[in-house]
Design a protein around this motif. Sequence first.
Motif, short mmCIF file in Angstrom:
data_model
loop_
_atom_site.label_atom_id
_atom_site.label_comp_id
_atom_site.label_asym_id
_atom_site.label_seq_id
_atom_site.Cartn_x
_atom_site.Cartn_y
_atom_site.Cartn_z
N ASP A 125 0.84 -1.22 0.00
CA ASP A 125 0.00 0.00 0.00
C ASP A 125 0.87 1.26 0.00
OD1 ASP A 125 -2.15 -1.66 0.05
OD2 ASP A 125 -2.65 -1.34 2.17
N ALA A 129 0.97 4.02 -2.91
CA ALA A 129 0.66 5.42 -2.59
C ALA A 129 1.76 6.34 -3.10
CB ALA A 129 0.48 5.59 -1.08
N HIS A 130 3.00 5.90 -2.98
CA HIS A 130 4.14 6.70 -3.43
C HIS A 130 4.06 6.97 -4.94
CE1 HIS A 130 8.18 8.29 -3.62
NE2 HIS A 130 8.59 7.33 -4.43
N ARG A 132 1.38 6.66 -6.77
CA ARG A 132 0.16 7.43 -7.10
C ARG A 132 0.47 8.92 -7.00
NH1 ARG A 132 -3.53 5.29 -3.72
NH2 ARG A 132 -4.34 3.89 -5.32
N ARG A 133 1.16 9.33 -5.93
CA ARG A 133 1.54 10.75 -5.78
C ARG A 133 2.43 11.19 -6.94
NH1 ARG A 133 2.18 9.09 -0.25
NH2 ARG A 133 4.40 8.71 -0.61
N GLY A 219 8.99 5.02 -1.29
CA GLY A 219 7.90 5.31 -0.36
C GLY A 219 8.30 5.33 1.10
#
Length: 337
Positions: A125, A129-130, A132-133, A219
């Motif tokens: 996750d 998330a990393h 996605r940013r 991340g």
Amino acid sequence: MEYMYDGPPEFGATLEVAPGVHWLRMPLPMALDHINLWLIEDGPGWTLIDTGLYSKHSQKIWRQAIDEHLGGRPLRRVIITHFHPDHIGMAGWLVAQSGAEFWMTRTEWLYARMLTIDIGDGFTDAMVAHYRRAGGSAEYLAGLKERGAFFSGLVSEVPRGFRRIADGEQFEIGGRSWKIVVGNGHSPEHACLLAPELGLLVSGDLVLPKISPHIGVYGDEPDGDPLRDYLDTLARFHQLPGDAIVLPSHGEPFAGLHERLDELIQHHEERLVDFTAACAEPATAVEIANQVFKRRLDAGQLGFAAAETVAHLNYLIAEGRITRRVDEDGVHLYQAC
Ligand SMILES: [Zn+2]
């Protein structure tokens, strides 16, 4: 820069590059298709620097090397430059069967242990998330999620205990003095090894002859500035003897350390100009990566390229040359000042 030898040894064979210091090559199943390891005669046995990626193929080649090139002398000590799987992968396997001592810097050992244990959904996750940013596409993020944590599949079990090495420490291998020189940026506490009497520097991944070592933000530390650490290291390494023969983990041994340090510094300075130009208009890290690396990156390349891009962007933010804002979807947009 000048190459010192007439090409590398075959995989699993050795080539003596200085008295008692032998070059051993192991294959890697990727574009960068090999890693150099260094076997040093050490009294009745051997000290080994780095080990290769953990795989059935590596085991076969290691068995061949042990049978044909170690002369029945045991591995006494395994020293790992840093936690990346092509360096530490076979360490646990070799240590388990030889009883060799296992030497690393503390932070590198901690990273290796952490990544073999941190394999659940939480890790995946954070990685997703990393990216996605960074502006990764839904398709790319889905691929990452499916792949999950992969480090533990590339390494044999990292020994639970280790012998710590630290910057400036000196010790003997085979009656000659060696010194640990720590550098940063490519990994958190990367050990290089200098043998002044032999005129050798085992540089690991910190100074490579042809390619620029990977400097990436991931991340675990999304606001990190490893490029600054790396540029500081390159400046500091000018204090090392300029006539040392550099034994790198990839490519071939070479002379011309200081010239290579200057080239690497210049490479990043040019890249920083390119990255600044690529965010004349607000753009995501992935868009900037595609522009600067001048090609459509496939999924395998994109992870490294985006990490390398964020490393340069974080440096530029700290320098006040660009700014970062977060859009309504939580994606980071970078723009030159
Ligand atoms: Zn590495």
